[in-house]
Structure formats: structure tokens, C-alpha cells
Write a protein that holds these residues in place. Structure first.
Motif, mmCIF file in Angstrom:
data_model
loop_
_atom_site.group_PDB
_atom_site.id
_atom_site.type_symbol
_atom_site.label_atom_id
_atom_site.label_comp_id
_atom_site.label_asym_id
_atom_site.label_seq_id
_atom_site.Cartn_x
_atom_site.Cartn_y
_atom_site.Cartn_z
ATOM 1 N N ARG A 607 -20.219 14.473 11.853
ATOM 2 C CA ARG A 607 -19.327 15.456 12.539
ATOM 3 C C ARG A 607 -20.066 16.693 13.287
ATOM 4 O O ARG A 607 -19.407 17.249 13.731
ATOM 5 C CB ARG A 607 -18.486 15.933 11.312
ATOM 6 N N ARG A 608 -21.144 16.626 12.865
ATOM 7 C CA ARG A 608 -21.977 18.052 13.259
ATOM 8 C C ARG A 608 -22.256 18.159 14.795
ATOM 9 O O ARG A 608 -22.517 17.046 15.310
ATOM 10 C CB ARG A 608 -23.325 18.177 12.541
ATOM 11 N N ALA A 637 -21.098 8.548 22.382
ATOM 12 C CA ALA A 637 -20.494 9.820 22.528
ATOM 13 C C ALA A 637 -19.636 10.045 21.557
ATOM 14 O O ALA A 637 -19.175 9.295 20.707
ATOM 15 C CB ALA A 637 -19.743 9.771 24.070
ATOM 16 N N ARG A 638 -19.127 11.455 21.454
ATOM 17 C CA ARG A 638 -18.423 12.115 20.400
ATOM 18 C C ARG A 638 -17.626 13.268 20.710
ATOM 19 O O ARG A 638 -18.341 14.027 21.440
ATOM 20 C CB ARG A 638 -19.194 12.288 19.079
ATOM 21 N N TRP A 639 -16.409 13.386 20.409
ATOM 22 C CA TRP A 639 -15.481 14.450 20.736
ATOM 23 C C TRP A 639 -15.017 15.015 19.253
ATOM 24 O O TRP A 639 -14.289 14.274 18.928
ATOM 25 C CB TRP A 639 -14.531 14.119 21.727
ATOM 26 N N VAL A 640 -15.346 16.119 19.190
ATOM 27 C CA VAL A 640 -14.633 16.981 17.822
ATOM 28 C C VAL A 640 -13.925 18.220 18.650
ATOM 29 O O VAL A 640 -14.765 19.211 18.852
ATOM 30 C CB VAL A 640 -15.870 17.382 16.780
ATOM 31 N N PRO A 641 -12.881 18.103 18.592
ATOM 32 C CA PRO A 641 -12.043 19.397 19.432
ATOM 33 C C PRO A 641 -12.067 20.732 18.512
ATOM 34 O O PRO A 641 -12.252 21.684 19.215
ATOM 35 C CB PRO A 641 -10.341 18.901 19.063
ATOM 36 N N ALA A 643 -15.205 21.754 17.571
ATOM 37 C CA ALA A 643 -16.184 22.410 18.167
ATOM 38 C C ALA A 643 -16.446 22.387 19.724
ATOM 39 O O ALA A 643 -17.115 23.127 20.208
ATOM 40 C CB ALA A 643 -17.359 21.586 17.663
ATOM 41 N N GLU A 644 -15.824 21.512 20.033
ATOM 42 C CA GLU A 644 -15.581 21.348 21.684
ATOM 43 C C GLU A 644 -14.288 21.126 22.375
ATOM 44 O O GLU A 644 -13.645 20.063 22.178
ATOM 45 C CB GLU A 644 -16.577 19.949 22.011
ATOM 46 N N GLU A 645 -13.738 22.419 22.873
ATOM 47 C CA GLU A 645 -12.242 22.479 22.895
ATOM 48 C C GLU A 645 -11.870 21.434 23.937
ATOM 49 O O GLU A 645 -10.751 21.016 24.019
ATOM 50 C CB GLU A 645 -11.657 24.060 23.268
ATOM 51 N N THR A 646 -12.500 21.355 25.192
ATOM 52 C CA THR A 646 -12.002 20.382 26.221
ATOM 53 C C THR A 646 -12.211 19.140 25.890
ATOM 54 O O THR A 646 -11.427 18.391 25.530
ATOM 55 C CB THR A 646 -12.476 21.021 27.434
ATOM 56 N N GLY A 647 -13.449 18.539 26.210
ATOM 57 C CA GLY A 647 -13.948 17.227 25.986
ATOM 58 C C GLY A 647 -12.915 16.264 26.447
ATOM 59 O O GLY A 647 -12.727 16.259 27.757
ATOM 60 N N TRP A 648 -12.456 15.307 25.726
ATOM 61 C CA TRP A 648 -11.583 14.047 26.208
ATOM 62 C C TRP A 648 -10.233 14.473 26.012
ATOM 63 O O TRP A 648 -9.438 13.627 26.343
ATOM 64 C CB TRP A 648 -11.942 12.651 25.250
#
Length: 676
Positions: A607-608, A637-641, A643-648
Motif C-alpha cells: 500500500r505504501r 502499476a498501482r493506484w491508491v487514491p 496518496a494519489e488523488e488523480t491517477g486512474w
């Protein structure tokens, strides 16, 4: 017994094939003069060809009989024609054998035609080409072909064996050519012509040997695949090491013949010296040929009777040390000492060059560079060693899957957390009371510096001169491997912080845990089902926090499916009947209902992110995480909203990543299901 017979037959037919190929190539380079092809030594050589060709056919029949005997469990059914027909018709090995036999029959016909037709250079060239075909068929049943019947896999091995034939098969022709000088002294004109032939062969042999070594390195690298420890601890490694040693001896002999005996023969004006040099050359070439035949037998055993290094199991590592650049390179003075050692070993090439220029004796020319090489290795290798154990290269008993990691997490909480801390940072409540400083297993690269077997040994028997106890008496073997898997999942989860919503093309270095699942619609499967076919988007969500995202994926599913993407949705917590009904309404992709807890717990270790390291206390699991796994089973690849607001959130960004994955060539090696 059948295995021994099959190995002997393979070696015999392969040797016969190589001799025909190499002898024909030797005759092609002999020259255009007709008198060469009417010489007595050529006649003797040609008389061997039909016998050798028939030997190939007989050898192939014996190989097939032995193979059928091994498959059927004995020789009782070998007299039943239907058994032979079924094996040939219904197995890939049988079909390849058929092609091999047909090519051997064509070779037999070609050598018979060669014997009866007018002797000319072109006939030998055609025969050499036909002799190459059975060798290509032989390559199709090698270890290289077992990785996939592709040109990329087969071509290096086929080229390696054909080049070996050009060199090894030419030696009998060379021996017959020199034989006449042992029995009688030939005219200077004949000596001059034969010297030209030998010079042509010698000139050709050098690049051929270099290509043999190069293709051998390519084939060997594929079958070893980084498992270099197997070279000294498995039958495959012992045979390969013996093969390399024999090759080195052969190269030394070939260099001696090329640099001393051949010039002596070619430049001699005295008939007695010519005869003496021819006898000396013939003696050493005979030794070279005998060693080459032994080398060929070893190569046959390697190709057909051993497990490749990358698949071989090392149950008991025999040495108290091993080499590891990763674990030692950062230590004080290691790099300096290694480079000094390599420079000393490299100086052997300079000494060898100037020694030849100064016409040193052969003993001196070999001894001094050998001393430099040995001294250089003695300086460079010791700093690269670390402690090893009998279990160091032991293959894990338990797969690297979410069930094992989940059990490992429970065992870690029960036996390890007080000392090592909740996240493995060595900061547990008892850490300050211990006599040794505990390692940070989360952020430090311990799992890349040490093998799973090392961790298994420490968990089983403790660590010497530390407070680390052994748990062999308290935990079963499977439990200890579960703990190893959890420790690796911790470390690899931290390494995954470099991932972002955008893939790095062709960078496949993070192996996620595999899992089995059952979906809401009654379907079930495993993560490996998608390998070689589809990338997978693993969506770990909370309800109703992720409601908007799930709806977005539903609406965009048609476009995502067009890009050949599979989606698996995994709830982070237990859903009520009402929530399950809400989530699955018009849901076009599977929702995992069995196995979800273990998946969430294991993938949450990844998750980090770089801007959200989450290293304090127990850590926290985000409400929503998405992981993109490619067709080879690697986490890309990984998206954690959180920590990364936009992403996918922008579906076009996700579609772009899937498009890039689909454009990548499929890797020959899929992600392993065990840690290594």
C-alpha cells in the motif's frame, strides 16, 4: 537401464551426424583442385559416410524404443506395432522423432549419392547442409525447446551443435590427412597443398570455436537463469563444469597445434621434419578428438538426462559460504579488492600476448598466466563471500500465496512482533532489552541479500551470537515457510512503493502473491488463469466509500474489456446482504466473496507510496487500492487514491497503461509461484 541405453544411443547417433557434417565442411574448404578429392585419405573418409549415416538411423530407433519402454514401464510392449504408432502419432516427442528419422534417411541417401557421383566441391556442400537438418531436429528435444517451441529458443542451441559439428567432425578428416605423412614422406608439392588445406581449416576453426563458446554461453545462461549455485551442487552443474574444463583443455591443445605444430609442418623444407611435425600434429589432434568425443557424451547427458540448473533442487548446500555481490558490494574495501583481483587476472592476457611475441616455451606460456589468473581470483573472490547453510538454496515448501502470507502474519504476531515490531522494523517492545541490534526487515534490503533458505534456517535454528531463538521445535515446517513468505511480503510490499499509476515499460521485477477465489456469480479460479492471456486489474474497495469508483468501472467496462483487461473486485471488509446486492447490481466483472480477506491482507502490504511511507505503529490500510498485474504475472502499476488523488480516476489514463502492457512482448519467464 533403459535410460543408460538411450543416452548411449543418443551420443552415438549424434557423434556420427557431427562427423559427417564436419568432414563434408572440411572437404568443402579443402579446395577446388580435383586431385585433392581423388586422394587416398578422401576415399577412406567417404567410405565411412554410409556407415555413419546408417548408425544415425539405428541410434534413433534405439532411442525411441528406450523412450517407449520408459513411458510404458518396461520392454514388454516394444514388439507391439500399435504402441509405436500411438507414441509417434500422439506425442510431440514422437512427431519430432519422425522428422528426425526422415532427415536421417535423406542424409543416408545423400551420402550414397555422393559416393556414386562425380567428386566435386558442391556435392560436399550439399551433403553438409542435409547433415545439419537432423541436428536441428535434435535441438527441438533439448532443454532449450522445453521453454517453448520458438525460433528464439531453438536457434541458439541448433547453431551451437551445428558449429560443434563443423569443428569436431573435421578432426577425423584432419587425422586421415596426416596419416599418410606418418607412413611415408610425401613430396614437397603435396606437403605444400596439404599445408594450405590445414591452414584454411585452422583459420576457420578459430571463429567457429569462438561462436561455439558464445552460443554455449547463451544456451547456458537460459538454462541456469541466475541459479549459479546449481553449478556446484547438482548433477547438471557438475556435468557442465566438467564440460567447461574439458573444453578449456581442448582449446589449449588446439592453440598448441595452431601456434607450433602447424607452422612447423607448413614451413619445413626437410622431409624428415615434415614427417615428425605431421606425427606430432596427428598425436595431439587425436587427443583433441578423443576429448571432444567425451565432451560430446557429457553434453548429451546434460541435454537429455539432467534437470536444468534453474529447475534443479539443491536440498543440501555443501559449503559454509556462498558468493553474493548484492550482499557484500557495499561493505568497506570490497569493491577495491575485487577490482584489484580482476586487474591481476586480466594481466594474464597481456602476459600471454607478449609471451607469444617473445616465443616463450609452451610450459612458460601456460604457467605464468595461470598463476596470475589464480592469484587474481584469490584476491577478488573472498570479499564476495557470505555465510551459507545447508538450507540456503532449499526450494520453499509452500507457494508464495495469500493464504500462506495470512498464516505467516498470524505466526509473526504471536512469536515475532514483540522483538521485531509490527512492521518488521526491529522496534518491538522487547528490542531495547536485547544484546544485539535487530535488523530493519522492512526498509533494508535483507530479502534481496539473502535467500528464502537463509531465513528458513534462522527461523528454524536461530542466529548464532544473537538473541534470535530457533522455532523448529515449536513450528511445523509449513509454518516456518509461512513465516518466510510473510517476511518477504513485508519487504516486497515496501519495495512496491516505487510503483505509480503509470507503468515503466518492460520492467518486471515485483512478484505479487498468487491466490484462489470464488466470485459472487459462482465462478472460481486462480490468479494464474490469466497468465499469457490478459492483464488483471485487482480492485480492493470499501463500501460505500468506493461506490463512485465501482460505478465508474461498471460504466467503463466495455472499453476496458476491449483492451482485453480482466477485473477482479475484492471487498476490504465483510459486506452485508444489502451491500452485496447493491455492489453486484449490474456488475459485469467478478466480485470475490471467498478468499477476499487473505487477498486484502496480503496486497495491503504493498500500500505504501513514495509520498506516504506509512511506517509508524501498525500502519493503516487505505479504503481503496487498485493493482495492475501484467500477462506474465508481475505487479506493474498501482493506484491508491488516498496518496494519489488523480491517477486512474481518469479512465483514459488506465486505458493507456493497459495498451502499453498489451504492446509488450510476452516474457519467456512468467512470475514464479514460489519466492526465490
Amino acid at each position: 537401464m533403459l535410460e543408460v541405453i538411450a543416452a548411449a544411443a543418443r551420443w552415438f547417433q549424434l557423434a556420427a551426424n557431427l562427423i559427417i557434417l564436419g568432414s563434408c565442411v572440411f572437404l568443402v574448404i579443402a579446395g577446388k583442385e580435383k586431385q585433392i578429392y581423388s586422394a587416398q585419405w578422401v576415399e577412406k573418409l567417404e567410405r565411412l559416410f554410409p556407415k555413419l549415416a546408417i548408425s544415425i538411423i539405428i541410434g534413433l530407433v534405439i532411442v525411441l524404443a528406450a523412450t517407449i519402454g520408459q513411458v510404458t514401464g518396461g520392454t514388454s510392449k516394444l514388439l507391439q506395432a500399435q504402441v509405436w504408432f500411438d507414441f509417434i502419432n500422439n506425442t510431440q516427442t514422437g512427431k519430432i522423432w519422425s522428422g528426425h528419422l526422415i532427415s536421417a534417411v535423406l542424409l543416408t541417401l545423400s551420402v550414397i549419392f555422393l559416393r556414386k557421383s562425380e567428386k566435386a566441391r558442391g556435392r560436399y556442400f550439399l551433403c553438409a547442409l542435409i547433415a545439419s537438418v537432423p541436428l536441428i531436429a535434435d535441438a527441438m528435444v533439448s532443454h532449450s525447446a522445453s521453454e517453448g517451441m520458438t525460433i528464439a529458443n531453438i536457434a541458439p542451441y541448433a547453431l551451437h551443435i551445428i558449429l560443434a559439428g563443423v569443428w569436431l567432425g573435421g578432426l577425423p578428416a584432419l587425422l586421415l590427412l596426416k596419416y599418410k605423412y606418418v607412413k611415408q614422406v610425401k613430396s614437397s608439392k603435396s606437403s605444400f597443398m596439404d599445408a594450405q588445406i590445414l591452414n584454411r581449416f585452422s583459420t576457420m576453426a578459430l571463429p567457429v570455436m569462438l561462436l561455439i563458446v558464445l552460443t554455449g554461453i547463451i544456451v547456458g545462461d537460459r538454462t541456469i537463469d541466475g541459479h549459479y549455485a546449481a553449478l556446484v551442487a547438482t548433477p547438471y552443474g557438475w556435468l557442465l563444469s566438467g564440460k567447461i574444463l574439458l573444453l578449456c583443455i581442448i582449446l589449449v591443445i588446439a592453440a598448441s597445434v595452431r601456434s607450433y605444430w602447424l607452422p612447423l609442418f607448413a614451413n619445413s623444407k626437410d622431409s624428415l621434419v615434415t614427417k615428425k611435425s605431421a606425427a606430432g600434429m596427428r598425436k595431439w589432434v587425436r587427443i583433441e578428438f578423443l576429448l571432444a568425443v567425451v565432451l560430446l557424451f557429457i553434453a548429451t547427458l546434460i541435454a537429455n538426462n539432467t534437470t536444468p540448473a534453474k529447475h534443479a533442487l539443491i536440498e543440501d548446500w555443501p559449503f559454509p559460504f556462498r558468493f553474493s555481490i548484492v550482499a557484500t558490494w557495499g561493505m568497506d574495501n570490497v569493491a577495491v579488492q575485487v577490482w584489484c583481483g580482476l586487474a591481476t587476472a586480466g594481466a594474464a592476457l597481456i602476459v600471454l600476448y607478449f609471451g607469444r611475441k617473445a616465443n616463450w616455451s609452451l610450459k612458460r606460456l601456460i604457467a605464468i598466466p595461470a598463476v596470475l589468473v589464480i592469484s587474481g581470483l584469490a584476491i577478488a573472490l573472498p570479499p564476495l563471500t557470505i555465510e551459507a547453510y545447508p538450507e540456503t538454496y532449499l526450494r520453499p515448501l509452500v507457494p508464495y500465496d495469500v493464504i500462506s502470507i495470512s498464516y505467516g502474519a498470524e505466526l509473526y504476531a504471536e512469536h515475532c512482533v514483540d522483538c521485531h515490531g509490527f512492521q518488521g522494523k526491529g522496534n518491538g517492545i522487547k528490542a531495547r532489552t536485547l544484546s544485539t541490534v535487530l535488523p530493519d526487515m522492512l526498509t533494508e534490503p535483507h530479502t534481496t541479500e539473502h535467500t528464502p533458505g537463509d531465513f528458513y534456517y534462522w527461523i528454524s535454528f536461530g542466529m548464532e551470537n544473537t538473541d534470535m531463538p530457533g522455532y523448529a521445535d515449536q513450528l511445523s515446517e509449513e509454518d516456518r515457510w509461512d513465516l518466510v513468505n510473510y517476511v518477504y511480503a513485508l519487504s516486497r510490499g515496501y519495495q512496491a512503493r516505487i510503483l505509480s499509476p503509470e507503468i515503466i515499460p518492460n520492467r518486471k521485477n515485483i512478484q505479487p502473491p498468487v491466490f484462489a477465489y470464488t466470485a459472487h456469480d459462482g465462478t472460481s479460479g486462480i490468479l494464474q488463469d490469466f497468465r499469457g492471456d490478459q492483464p488483471v486489474l485487482l480492485v480492493i474497495f470499501s463500501w460505500p466509500e468506493s461506490k463512485k469508483r465501482i460505478e465508474q468501472l461498471k460504466q467503463s467496462y466495455a472499453n476496458l474489456k476491449t483492451e482485453n483487461l480482466a477485473i477482479l473486485a475484492v471487498p476490504a471488509g465483510t459486506l452485508t446482504s444489502k451491500e452485496l446486492s447493491e455492489v453486484t447490481k449490474d456488475l459485469p466483472f467478478p466480485l470475490v466473496v471467498e478468499g477476499a480477506q487473505e487477498i486484502v491482507q496480503s496486497y495491503a502490504l504493498s500500500r505504501r507510496t513514495m509520498n506516504r511511507p506509512d511506517l509508524l505503529g501498525r500502519g493503516s490500510i487505505p479504503d481503496h487500492m487498485e493493482f495492475l498485474i501484467d500477462r506474465d504475472g508481475y505487479l506493474r502499476a498501482r493506484w491508491v487514491p488516498l496518496a494519489e488523488e488523480t491517477g486512474w480516476r481518469n479512465i483514459e489514463v488506465l486505458l493507456k497503461q493497459i495498451e502499453l502492457l498489451n504492446k509488450e512482448n510476452k516474457s519467456a519467464i512468467a512470475a514464479d509461484e514460489y519466492i526465490r
